[in-house]
Design an enzyme around this catalytic site. Structure first.
Site, PDB file in Angstrom:
ATOM      1  N   TRP A   1      -7.045 -12.939  11.635  1.00  0.00           N
ATOM      2  CA  TRP A   1      -7.376 -11.527  11.861  1.00  0.00           C
ATOM      3  C   TRP A   1      -8.805 -11.401  12.397  1.00  0.00           C
ATOM      4  O   TRP A   1      -9.234 -10.315  12.758  1.00  0.00           O
ATOM      5  CB  TRP A   1      -7.237 -10.725  10.562  1.00  0.00           C
TER       6      TRP A   1
ATOM      7  N   ARG B   1       0.832  -1.214   0.000  1.00  0.00           N
ATOM      8  CA  ARG B   1       0.000   0.000   0.000  1.00  0.00           C
ATOM      9  C   ARG B   1       0.866   1.263   0.000  1.00  0.00           C
ATOM     10  O   ARG B   1       0.558   2.224  -0.689  1.00  0.00           O
ATOM     11  CB  ARG B   1      -0.948  -0.033   1.190  1.00  0.00           C
TER      12      ARG B   1
ATOM     13  N   ASP C   1      -0.708  -6.342  -3.262  1.00  0.00           N
ATOM     14  CA  ASP C   1      -2.079  -6.023  -2.864  1.00  0.00           C
ATOM     15  C   ASP C   1      -2.721  -5.255  -4.008  1.00  0.00           C
ATOM     16  O   ASP C   1      -2.108  -5.075  -5.067  1.00  0.00           O
ATOM     17  CB  ASP C   1      -2.113  -5.226  -1.562  1.00  0.00           C
TER      18      ASP C   1
ATOM     19  N   HIS D   1      -7.717  -9.291  -3.434  1.00  0.00           N
ATOM     20  CA  HIS D   1      -6.700  -8.236  -3.344  1.00  0.00           C
ATOM     21  C   HIS D   1      -5.796  -8.291  -4.570  1.00  0.00           C
ATOM     22  O   HIS D   1      -4.573  -8.171  -4.466  1.00  0.00           O
ATOM     23  CB  HIS D   1      -5.887  -8.380  -2.055  1.00  0.00           C
TER      24      HIS D   1
ATOM     25  N   ASP E   1      -7.514 -13.601   1.997  1.00  0.00           N
ATOM     26  CA  ASP E   1      -8.517 -12.917   2.813  1.00  0.00           C
ATOM     27  C   ASP E   1      -9.414 -12.028   1.964  1.00  0.00           C
ATOM     28  O   ASP E   1      -9.068 -11.640   0.854  1.00  0.00           O
ATOM     29  CB  ASP E   1      -7.827 -12.070   3.888  1.00  0.00           C
ATOM     30  N   GLU E   2     -10.561 -11.709   2.507  1.00  0.00           N
ATOM     31  CA  GLU E   2     -11.472 -10.670   2.008  1.00  0.00           C
ATOM     32  C   GLU E   2     -11.750 -10.807   0.510  1.00  0.00           C
ATOM     33  O   GLU E   2     -11.629  -9.845  -0.251  1.00  0.00           O
ATOM     34  CB  GLU E   2     -10.900  -9.281   2.322  1.00  0.00           C
TER      35      GLU E   2
END
Length: 793
Positions: A380, A169, A198, A250, A313-314
């Site tokens: 997480w 990031r 990412d 991501h 993730d996500e």
């Protein structure tokens, strides 16, 4: 060369080194066993000290130790001759490969007595840990530099003690990464989790897929040679490096370079905004697995660690649901939902990793019974998710509660136990108990309100209680205090941070606020007729707890860039390291803060960490002057606002993106004000003993300093557009200083205020508690204690 003497008080932080379970020596993490001789003495050092190493020598260990000692003492050390009699003797029992491994032996014994320093360790890794302990013990006292006589036997509680650095990031230059590795070694952390990809950037160059860095890195990436240099540098310090490539979500950066691998047609542009985004790899294409194998192959050639992190993730499954070919594929393979499709992808990925002799690490979302027990789950989502992983026989590590990009108090991270804890019967009612339950709703600045209920129980031994957040397991609450017949407060650690409801109960209605971290969130609610059913915490048994390998601090980079990197990490990371290294019983908060203060100073001098120099640079930029005293004094009263608040305020303002400058005063501040913490202790002492003139004088001195600082601070804010929004905060601090002086005098002479004046002061404090320019005046809360004392005397 050396001489021994009776141990002087300057070497200790307190009067005794035997306070159980952690003592007063300036050590962090606290060792497993510390013994002091009855006749406390010290080994006096001089600038002609010599170091000897027998057995394995990991990269001139003696030379590096001498360099650190020179930094700590300011000495120019005399050259060491072969004939010199060593006063620091390091013996390493056996040679091992330079690369640290998950089962590397890090135990050591350190003995300091009149004859010198003796370090014995089975491996070079234990010797490296011992050297950090020795360097922490070296103190520049009133008369000399010395090391206390002590015997330490030490080994870590958990084998996996990591730190995640997010280079995707916001890019982190190589020299900054090396400095964090030095800090990790000092804190006895042993895994650098390197988040390399990412949505916002791809940060390592690929031979097979060069467009990743050509099109999706903004020219900011690491070459294979640079990554090998990080591995070498970390290995010399006993630290493993586990790279992460985030798949299948991501993945926006992959879409920019290779849109044909994605689940929806392009074109894709570089993603600048934060959040959970839609681009996701297509798990039905063989080209996706060819890409994954190339990435694993290239990383395996650079990073020798047996683990490789695949993220996972996500995953936003919108593209999967909207792609007819993917839906047809799922039907053909009897994949009932997107989680099953992701498990299909991960099974293929696991075979690729196995081919390259790597084990999979991923976030909670990769957990699926179809995957082998060899995978490692990084959580997480919290102790419940981690506990379920452990109960099912999978290995796990915890990151929830260790997010250091969030400006939480060190105490919050320190209380974060790896092993999930039960309720110990706190929610079991007896015939002698009286319970009241309240439903609450807490709207947030972004997303759905936080909802749930809490129950307070009055029993024979006093008050106890628990809280049920919707969708989460029941938690016991602490420090229940009824301030009057209708206002109650208590504390509980949540995924949001330390949470302290301050609520009023009136005519079956609930009002007030939840203090989340340091930010107030107003709540509403009503009384429930019965105690609600709750979800019990997931607690693995003793055998299953062996599956919990440790944890990782995480430094996500939405609000972190290289110029403020150390401010965010240090010294709080030492407290996380202690939770992962030291015995479970080492939990004394005051003791921790006392040692942390010493470690903060030591780490800047001996290790070269830059939490203080980075802050000074930011203050100098903001002030347009090297004279930053006004900003330093102002920082005593305030803190950066709680993490979610800052993120959500940026979102509301349209600034939730990569180019939002991290140049505010809030970005230069430490996570918590140690001055306010000390102020709180002075207030407690004065309230408990109105004749405590020392505490009263300390408070008066502090408030006078803040008042005297107002004009200088305002002048800076008026002459800097980046400080201009801070003007009202400066004026509020001035008002609070006036209030503080009056309340201190009142409490000291046991005076009282009438209800009208109490209400007026409370209104001023409530106004001062609001978030302004992403900061909070933390001094409000000790002042509220003083105000309550004027009512209760």
């Amino acid at each position: 060369m050396l001489r021994s003497s009776l141990f002087t008080a300057g070497l200790l932080l307190g009067a005794s080194a035997f306070a159980a379970p952690a003592g007063d020596l300036p050590l962090m993490p606290w060792p497993a066993k510390v013994e002091r001789p009855a006749a406390q003495g010290a080994l006096i050092l001089s600038n002609d000290l010599a170091v000897s190493v027998t057995g394995d020598d990991p990269g001139d260990i003696a030379g590096r130790l001498r360099e650190r000692l020179a930094l700590q003492t300011g000495w120019t050390l005399r050259p060491q001759a072969a004939s010199d009699k060593a006063i620091i003797r390091i013996n390493i029992a056996r040679k091992v490969k330079p690369q640290p491994l998950p089962d590397s032996d890090e135990s050591y014994r350190l003995v300091v007595d009149a004859s010198g320093v003796n370090i014995t360790a089975n491996t070079r890794f234990g010797a490296l840990r011992a050297i950090e302990t020795l360097l922490q013990l070296v103190q520049n006292g009133a008369k000399n530099t010395a090391v206390p006589w002590v015997t330490i036997d030490d080994a870590p509680r958990f084998p996996w003690r990591g730190l995640l650095l997010d280079s995707a990031r916001h890019f982190i230059p190589l020299e900054d990464i090396k400095r964090q590795i030095d800090g990790m070694a000092a804190a006895k952390l042993n895994v650098l989790h390197w988040h390399l990809t990412d949505d916002q950037g791809w940060r390592f160059s690929s031979t097979r897929y060069p467009k990743l860095t050509q099109l999706a890195s903004d020219g900011l990436y690491y070459t294979p040679e640079q990554m090998r240099e990080v591995v070498r540098y970390a290995s010399e310090r006993g630290i493993r490096v586990v790279p992460e490539i985030d798949m299948p979500g991501h993945a926006s950066a992959i879409g920019v370079a290779y849109p044909e691998l994605m689940s929806a047609p392009g074109p894709y542009e570089m993603e600048r905004h934060w959040g959970v985004l839609k681009p996701v790899l297509d798990p039905t294409k063989e080209a996706t697995y060819a890409f994954a194998e190339a990435m694993v192959s290239e990383l395996a050639a650079i990073f020798p660690d047996p683990y490789l992190h695949i993220g996972g993730d996500e995953v936003d499954d919108t593209q999967w649901k909207n792609n007819p070919a993917i839906q047809q594929f799922m039907r053909q393979h009897k994949l009932t939902d997107s989680h099953a499709l992701q498990a299909f992808f991960n099974r293929r990925l696991e075979l690729i990793l196995e081919k390259h002799h790597r084990q999979m690490v991923g976030w909670d979302e990769i957990y699926h019974p179809d995957l082998p027990k060899s995978i490692l789950i990084q959580s997480w989502q919290g102790q419940d998710a981690l506990g379920e992983v452990a109960k099912q026989g999978y290995k796990g590590i915890l990151s929830t509660g260790f997010y250091l990009d969030q400006p939480q108090s060190t105490a919050y991270h320190y209380r974060n136990e790896i092993v999930p804890q039960g309720l110990n019967g706190v929610d079991k009612l007896t015939d002698n108990d009286s319970a009241q339950s309240w439903r609450f709703s807490m709207p947030r600045l972004k997303g759905k309100p936080v909802e749930g209920s809490f129950t307070l129980i009055k029993g024979e031994s006093g008050w106890r209680g628990f809280i049920d957040f919707s969708g989460k397991s029941r938690r016991a609450v602490q420090k229940i205090e009824w301030r009057d017949d209708s206002q109650v407060t208590f504390t509980v650690d949540t995924w949001m941070g330390e949470t302290r409801p301050v609520v009023t109960v009136d005519n079956d209605k609930l009002g007030g606020y939840f203090l989340v971290g340091n930010v107030r969130y107003p709540i509403t609610g009503e009384r429930l007729e019965a105690v609600p059913a709750g979800v019990a915490p997931v607690v693995p048994d003793a055998e299953q707890q062996q599956n919990l390998l440790g944890g990782e601090a995480a430094l996500w980079a939405e609000n972190v860039a290289a110029p403020v990197l150390d401010i965010r990490l240090w010294p709080r990371a030492f407290a996380v390291a202690e939770r992962l290294w030291s015995a479970k019983e080492v939990t004394d908060i005051d003791n921790m803060y006392s040692r942390l203060q010493a470690i903060d100073s030591w780490s800047t001098v001996s290790v070269g960490l830059q939490q203080h120099s980075q802050q000074q640079r930011q203050f100098t930029r903001l002030a347009n002057s090297a004279d930053t005293l006004a900003l330093q004094i102002l920082a005593q009263a305030i803190e950066p606002a709680q993490y979610y608040t800052r993120q959500h305020l940026k979102f509301q303002a349209g600034n939730y993106h990569q180019f939002e400058p991290l140049n505010r005063y809030a970005d230069a501040l430490s996570a918590e004000s140690m001055t306010v913490r000390q102020m709180d202790k002075w207030v407690d002492r004065l309230i408990s003993d109105a004749e405590d003139s020392e505490s009263a004088d300390a408070l008066r001195h502090l408030f006078n300093r803040w008042q005297s600082n107002t004009s200088d601070a305002l002048a800076l804010s008026e002459n800097s557009y980046q400080l201009h929004a801070l003007g009202p905060v400066i004026q509020e601090v001035d008002k609070l200083a006036v209030i503080g002086l009056r309340l201190t005098d009142l409490v000291a002479r046991q005076g009282t205020l009438d209800d009208q004046e109490i209400a007026a002061i409370q209104a001023t404090l409530d106004n001062a508690a609001k978030v302004q320019d992403e900061v909070v005046i933390a001094a409000v809360y000790p002042l509220e204690k003083l105000l309550r004392a004027t009512r209760n005397l």
